[in-house]
Design a protein around this motif. Structure first.
Motif, PDB file in Angstrom:
ATOM      1  N   TRP A 184       2.502  -0.703 -12.742  1.00 52.73           N
ATOM      2  CA  TRP A 184       2.239  -2.065 -12.286  1.00 52.73           C
ATOM      3  C   TRP A 184       0.864  -2.577 -12.733  1.00 52.73           C
ATOM      4  N   SER A 185      -0.004  -1.686 -13.204  1.00 49.92           N
ATOM      5  CA  SER A 185      -1.278  -2.102 -13.803  1.00 49.92           C
ATOM      6  C   SER A 185      -1.446  -1.393 -15.136  1.00 49.92           C
ATOM      7  N   GLU A 186      -2.406  -1.815 -15.895  1.00 49.86           N
ATOM      8  CA  GLU A 186      -2.620  -1.251 -17.228  1.00 49.86           C
ATOM      9  C   GLU A 186      -3.214   0.155 -17.114  1.00 49.86           C
ATOM     10  N   PRO A 187      -2.519   1.184 -17.600  1.00 50.60           N
ATOM     11  CA  PRO A 187      -3.052   2.547 -17.490  1.00 50.60           C
ATOM     12  C   PRO A 187      -4.289   2.732 -18.377  1.00 50.60           C
ATOM     13  N   SER A 235      -6.156   2.369  -8.646  1.00 49.76           N
ATOM     14  CA  SER A 235      -5.812   1.731  -9.926  1.00 49.76           C
ATOM     15  C   SER A 235      -6.817   0.660 -10.343  1.00 49.76           C
ATOM     16  N   ILE A 236      -7.706   0.261  -9.457  1.00 48.54           N
ATOM     17  CA  ILE A 236      -8.638  -0.812  -9.813  1.00 48.54           C
ATOM     18  C   ILE A 236      -9.582  -0.323 -10.899  1.00 48.54           C
ATOM     19  N   ASP A 237      -9.624  -1.063 -11.990  1.00 51.12           N
ATOM     20  CA  ASP A 237     -10.382  -0.654 -13.177  1.00 51.12           C
ATOM     21  C   ASP A 237     -11.472  -1.705 -13.424  1.00 51.12           C
ATOM     22  N   LEU A 238     -12.606  -1.530 -12.775  1.00 47.74           N
ATOM     23  CA  LEU A 238     -13.695  -2.501 -12.891  1.00 47.74           C
ATOM     24  C   LEU A 238     -14.287  -2.519 -14.294  1.00 47.74           C
ATOM     25  N   GLU A 239     -14.244  -1.386 -14.957  1.00 45.56           N
ATOM     26  CA  GLU A 239     -14.754  -1.361 -16.339  1.00 45.56           C
ATOM     27  C   GLU A 239     -13.879  -2.215 -17.246  1.00 45.56           C
ATOM     28  N   ALA A 240     -12.563  -2.057 -17.141  1.00 48.93           N
ATOM     29  CA  ALA A 240     -11.663  -2.881 -17.955  1.00 48.93           C
ATOM     30  C   ALA A 240     -11.773  -4.347 -17.571  1.00 48.93           C
ATOM     31  N   PHE A 241     -11.978  -4.622 -16.287  1.00 51.82           N
ATOM     32  CA  PHE A 241     -12.111  -6.002 -15.836  1.00 51.82           C
ATOM     33  C   PHE A 241     -13.350  -6.665 -16.432  1.00 51.82           C
ATOM     34  N   GLU A 264      -3.271  -6.510 -14.087  1.00 52.39           N
ATOM     35  CA  GLU A 264      -3.426  -5.564 -15.190  1.00 52.39           C
ATOM     36  C   GLU A 264      -4.662  -4.691 -14.996  1.00 52.39           C
ATOM     37  N   PHE A 265      -5.680  -5.239 -14.326  1.00 52.00           N
ATOM     38  CA  PHE A 265      -6.911  -4.480 -14.072  1.00 52.00           C
ATOM     39  C   PHE A 265      -6.842  -3.712 -12.748  1.00 52.00           C
ATOM     40  N   GLY A 266      -5.683  -3.702 -12.106  1.00 53.45           N
ATOM     41  CA  GLY A 266      -5.517  -2.913 -10.898  1.00 53.45           C
ATOM     42  C   GLY A 266      -5.796  -3.648  -9.604  1.00 53.45           C
ATOM     43  N   PHE A 267      -6.077  -4.938  -9.673  1.00 54.76           N
ATOM     44  CA  PHE A 267      -6.175  -5.712  -8.439  1.00 54.76           C
ATOM     45  C   PHE A 267      -4.768  -5.895  -7.869  1.00 54.76           C
ATOM     46  N   ILE A 268      -4.663  -5.869  -6.563  1.00 54.23           N
ATOM     47  CA  ILE A 268      -3.352  -5.892  -5.915  1.00 54.23           C
ATOM     48  C   ILE A 268      -3.117  -7.244  -5.257  1.00 54.23           C
ATOM     49  N   VAL A 269      -1.997  -7.877  -5.556  1.00 50.76           N
ATOM     50  CA  VAL A 269      -1.536  -9.042  -4.803  1.00 50.76           C
ATOM     51  C   VAL A 269      -0.488  -8.522  -3.819  1.00 50.76           C
ATOM     52  N   PRO A 270      -0.846  -8.354  -2.546  1.00 51.03           N
ATOM     53  CA  PRO A 270       0.039  -7.629  -1.618  1.00 51.03           C
ATOM     54  C   PRO A 270       1.280  -8.420  -1.226  1.00 51.03           C
ATOM     55  N   ARG A 271       2.305  -7.673  -0.915  1.00 45.50           N
ATOM     56  CA  ARG A 271       3.467  -8.252  -0.254  1.00 45.50           C
ATOM     57  C   ARG A 271       3.216  -8.296   1.247  1.00 45.50           C
ATOM     58  N   SER A 272       2.543  -7.277   1.738  1.00 44.48           N
ATOM     59  CA  SER A 272       2.185  -7.227   3.154  1.00 44.48           C
ATOM     60  C   SER A 272       1.058  -6.216   3.319  1.00 44.48           C
ATOM     61  N   ILE A 273       0.484  -6.184   4.521  1.00 47.84           N
ATOM     62  CA  ILE A 273      -0.487  -5.149   4.876  1.00 47.84           C
ATOM     63  C   ILE A 273       0.184  -4.276   5.929  1.00 47.84           C
ATOM     64  N   ALA A 274       0.471  -3.038   5.564  1.00 41.70           N
ATOM     65  CA  ALA A 274       1.320  -2.187   6.400  1.00 41.70           C
ATOM     66  C   ALA A 274       0.635  -1.748   7.685  1.00 41.70           C
ATOM     67  N   ASN A 275      -0.682  -1.676   7.711  1.00 43.11           N
ATOM     68  CA  ASN A 275      -1.366  -1.211   8.925  1.00 43.11           C
ATOM     69  C   ASN A 275      -2.241  -2.295   9.536  1.00 43.11           C
ATOM     70  N   TRP A 276      -1.799  -3.562   9.413  1.00 39.31           N
ATOM     71  CA  TRP A 276      -2.542  -4.662  10.041  1.00 39.31           C
ATOM     72  C   TRP A 276      -2.442  -4.533  11.563  1.00 39.31           C
ATOM     73  N   PRO A 277      -3.546  -4.646  12.294  1.00 39.92           N
ATOM     74  CA  PRO A 277      -3.503  -4.486  13.757  1.00 39.92           C
ATOM     75  C   PRO A 277      -2.549  -5.492  14.398  1.00 39.92           C
ATOM     76  N   PRO A 278      -1.764  -5.049  15.383  1.00 37.71           N
ATOM     77  CA  PRO A 278      -0.750  -5.941  15.966  1.00 37.71           C
ATOM     78  C   PRO A 278      -1.308  -6.956  16.953  1.00 37.71           C
ATOM     79  N   HIS A 279      -2.508  -6.705  17.520  1.00 37.33           N
ATOM     80  CA  HIS A 279      -3.022  -7.559  18.586  1.00 37.33           C
ATOM     81  C   HIS A 279      -3.884  -8.682  18.009  1.00 37.33           C
TER      82      HIS A 279
END
Length: 917
Positions: free
Chosen positions: A877-880, A534-540, A456-471
């Protein structure tokens, strides 16, 4: 029964043939026994000292010597006495014969002054060691005057039996004192540590029981002969070496006391965490039994090795130590000890409380960018990010290592000092959030509610990291939101013991953003290096502040919530939470309510923005803390994308930080991005952990090598591709228009119409008067802060200038389509609105937003009140957050002249080109 046998232990020196049979000295001794001459090895040496004027050649002196000779020879334990009065021990020498002996022959038996006479006392073959020891003692007790008939004489007794007597007496006399000292020290230490009378008394009594069992084993085996052949002896011995009791007592008392402390400390911690007496004992036993058993098993094996040696003393020592440790661990600590604790009940802890944690600790400072709870500790304790540590230190590839640090590293921010400003006690803060959320919504309390509350405060629980280094290895599964790094800090010694899981914000909390699909819908496949808009540190901070205010007054309920959400929490951490954290949090909240009634001395802005200047002022001690001053600390800046950041000659929106000795504003191309330039930037970026994580400047200096790894990842960074369609004809026109109207400030890109890359960046500084954007960020960065920077470790790496810059550096635009809202303070929702200043909305919603594929930015519509709001059918997906440009620091003016001469067609073309960047 075993301990009772200890009363029969006889201490001394064993008699009999117990030397290893193959030893050369043992073979020689046996030869002497067979020859009837072994008594030569046990000689006593008696020295007669005559008074002045009574030399041995005088009648009185000679008579005295003859009397001593007769007294020694008359003893039944003596086989022969050799002296000047009887050189061969058989025939007596007359005084006249003595006078005829040359001086050279007398030197070995008569002193030079003729007052000292030596007697070699050779014992009979059948005389035992004990008998000879007693003979030495008797000779020392003789009255020299009565024995010699001459006043003023002295008798000195030496030789092997006399040495044994001295050794036995020295050890025997010291043992009670040593034992008393150990017992007294143990009693005092445990009494202070546990604030108890009964616990130390019980511990000492059980230790004595264990030691007595070891002594009893010695009696049964070596004195009584039960199993003595297993130790290489043909028959039992009559005594135990005098050193054995002292060695066993000292060694085992320390070992078994460790086991006692392990057990009782855990029981005390469990009791303080709220468990009943029986449950606490069971918890303590369950947690310590494996440790005690394993440690004891190792020691039994080691001591058992002693028992397999060839020397009798080592065998006795090994058996006693092994039996004592085995009995102590298997019976005393795991059965008798817990039983006594259960019988004593609450009296175990009289008159105080177990393992009390100091309550008078340094006061906390304030809440900060996260919510700091003012936890002070007498000393410093530090931990490491558990997720980064779990990666196993793999360094397959420098880019991979940089991405791993970017995602998981704590950069020194997991420590008790950070709890004063930026970090939070993870379990307490999240339990309060989840409990408050559960109460308000009437839903069950589950761990999923923690992540839901944080999202709700804009922290992300990822499904994946799209640009994670392959090596390298893939990223770890995310059990908590991306960028929240946690680790344990604490101290394990008594009486001050604590343990707490600390959370802080790593790079990825702010600098990793969601991606979008072809419809502009946000996806949890995050892109490292994009801003989290979207991360809202003030709301957090407000959310944690309010949740704690609602729940901290019910410590049992909050502690129960911690147990429910984190069932693996051990008793020491529960004790820390209950006895140290919650009382301090409650006091700190009361202070805040009575003063500023806010979570901290400065606001953090809106979603996607931070207040780095306010946080830096707080860390350097130049931030006013009253409520009115808080209203003026509004120097908000949007979180920047990291694309092409290495082309910066200075850092921060106003270019305040530049490397020492470098030009603050100068154009750079990729040929200028040398290893030294990257190291210089790392030296500055490391100091961002001061405001962002609460590191003191000196500690921030220590993380420069880790930041250098991160910049290796950033060096190869590429922004994500725009997910929607792009009109290539318009984009071509936009490229040409960009080169004419924008490149002078924002840098020159190559000619590609698929993936244009920035080739050079001018680092163009524009004064606020010229650009016209909100000045609040410049107003708060004052000379007081600059002086504080120069007085800290910053001065060794950062040139902050003598005066504020009073302007802004033009932004890099790589990935600009994914970074809405726009301008340095995030006050414009789309690029279209940026290009049409007259249409910029006074209010708009931001946070969890959808991507507008046409206007490029926050998707929405303008309502009748002039507010840019999300479509009714979209669920963010987070609180506006409603961004109001009329508030201080949030103005949306400026950057208008640049668009005045552009036609609508040129603006549309530019907008299309920006989608390529």
């Amino acid at each position: 029964v075993l301990a009772w046998q200890a009363r029969r232990m006889v201490v001394g020196e064993p008699t009999g043939d117990w030397l290893p049979p193959h030893m050369e000295s043992a073979v020689a001794l046996r030869d002497l026994v067979r020859a009837g001459r072994s008594g030569l090895l046990q000689e006593l040496r008696v020295v007669l000292e005559l008074p002045p004027g009574s030399e041995v050649q005088t009648a009185r002196g000679w008579a005295a010597a003859r009397r001593v000779q007769a007294r020694l020879a008359a003893d039944s334990r003596v086989g022969m006495v050799r002296s000047i009065t009887s050189p061969d021990g058989v025939r007596s020498l007359s005084r006249l014969e003595f006078l005829m002996v040359p001086d050279s022959a007398l030197r070995s038996v008569v002193a030079r002054d003729r007052r000292g006479v030596l007697f070699d006392v050779v014992p009979r073959e059948e005389a035992s060691v004990t008998a000879l020891n007693e003979l030495a003692r008797e000779l020392r007790r003789l009255d020299p005057a009565a024995t010699t008939g001459l006043a003023g004489t002295r008798l000195r007794v030496g030789g092997l039996p006399a040495f044994r007597v001295d050794y036995l007496d020295a050890v025997g006399h010291a043992l009670p004192f040593v034992a008393a000292l150990i017992v007294a020290g143990t009693l005092v230490t445990l009494a202070v540590g546990f604030r108890s009378v009964l616990v130390p008394l019980k511990a000492v009594a059980l230790n004595l029981l264990s030691v007595a069992c070891g002594f009893g084993a010695l009696v049964l085996v070596f004195q009584d002969g039960h199993g003595v052949r297993l130790f290489g002896l043909a028959a039992p011995v009559d005594q135990v070496f005098v050193a054995i009791p002292a060695l066993v007592f000292c060694a085992v008392f320390g070992l078994s006391m460790d086991y006692e402390v392990f057990l009782v400390a855990r029981v005390a911690e469990a009791r303080r965490s709220g468990l009943g007496e029986a449950e606490a004992i069971a918890e303590g036993l369950a947690r310590t039994a494996p440790v005690i058993t394993s440690a004891a098993a190792v020691m039994v094996v080691v001591f058992g090795g002693f028992a397999l040696g060839e020397f009798l003393m080592m065998r006795m020592l090994g058996l006693a130590l092994a039996v004592t440790v085995l009995v102590d661990a298997a019976v005393v600590r795991t059965a008798i000890g817990p039983a006594l604790l259960a019988l004593a009940g609450r009296w175990n802890w009289w008159p105080g409380e177990p393992l009390a944690v100091p309550r008078r600790l340094p006061a906390g400072v304030a809440f900060a960018a996260t919510v700091a709870l003012g936890l002070g500790c007498s000393g410093f304790a530090e931990g490491r990010s558990t997720d980064f540590t779990a990666l196993g230190g793999a360094t397959v590839d420098r880019q991979w290592l940089g991405a791993a640090r970017f995602t998981y590293d704590d950069f020194g921010g997991i420590n008790t000092a950070a709890l004063e400003t930026n970090a939070i006690p993870w379990k307490v803060a999240t339990a309060a959030l989840a409990l408050d959320r559960s109460d308000r919504r009437g839903t069950p309390l589950t761990l999923a509610k923690v992540n839901a509350a944080l999202e709700e405060f804009g922290f992300i629980v990822p499904r994946s990291i799209a640009n994670w280094p392959p090596h390298g290895p893939p990223p770890r599964p995310f059990e908590r939101p991306l960028g929240i790094v946690t680790g344990y800090a604490g101290r394990g010694f008594i009486p001050v013991r604590f343990k707490v899981e600390i959370a802080n914000l790593g790079c990825a909390a702010c600098h990793a953003g969601v991606t979008y699909d072809a419809r502009g819908m946000p996806q949890k496949d995050v892109w490292l290096g994009l801003p989290n808009t979207s991360i809202d540190l003030e709301a957090f901070t407000w959310g944690v502040y309010r949740s704690l205010n609602r729940t901290v007054g019910e410590p049992r309920r909050l502690l129960a919530a911690v147990r429910t959400l984190y069932p693996g929490t051990d008793s020491l951490e529960l004790t820390t939470i209950r006895e140290l954290l919650l009382p301090r949090i409650e006091r700190r909240l009361a202070q805040l309510r009575a003063t500023i009634d806010a979570p901290g001395p400065f606001p953090n802005g809106s979603p996607g923005a931070t207040n780095g200047v306010g946080a830096l002022k707080r860390q350097l001690g130049v931030l006013p803390t009253d409520a009115r001053a808080r209203e003026g600390e509004v120097g908000f800046t949007s979180i920047p994308a990291l694309g092409d950041v290495l082309l910066r000659s200075s850092l921060l929106a106003d270019g305040s930080f530049t490397p020492l000795g470098d030009t603050r504003f100068r154009p750079l191309g990729w040929d200028d991005v040398t290893d030294q330039h990257v190291r210089d930037l790392a030296g500055m970026v490391a100091f961002f952990t001061v405001p962002a994580m609460g590191n003191p400047p000196d500690r921030a200096e220590g993380v420069i090598p880790r930041v250098d790894d991160v910049l290796a990842f950033v060096r190869g960074y590429e922004p994500p591709r725009f997910p929607g369609p792009i009109d290539s004809v318009l984009a071509r026109a936009g490229r040409d228009s960009y080169r004419v109207h924008c490149a002078e400030c924002h840098g020159m890109y190559d000619a590609s119409l698929s993936t244009p890359r920035l080739q050079s960046f001018p680092n163009r500084f524009v004064s606020q008067v010229e650009i016209g954007t909100d000045p609040a960020r410049l107003d708060v960065l004052d000379t007081t802060l600059l002086r504080a920077l120069k007085a800290s470790a910053y001065r060794r790496h950062v040139d902050a200038g003598a005066q504020p810059t009073r302007g802004y550096v033009a932004a890099r635009l790589s990935g600009v389509w994914a970074t809405a809202p726009y301008l340095h303070n995030g006050s414009v929702p789309t690029l279209w609105h940026l290009m049409h200043p007259e249409s910029r909305p006074a209010r708009f919603y931001v946070g969890g937003h959808r991507l507008d594929l046409e206007r490029v930015g926050i998707a929405g519509t303008l309502d009748s009140s002039g507010t840019w709001r999300y479509r009714a059918d979209y669920v963010p997906w987070s609180e506006p957050h409603l961004y109001d440009t009329a508030l201080p620091g949030l103005g949306n003016g400026g950057h208008t002249k640049e668009f005045e001469g552009l036609s609508e067609a040129e603006k549309r073309a530019l907008l299309e080109y920006f989608k390529l960047l």
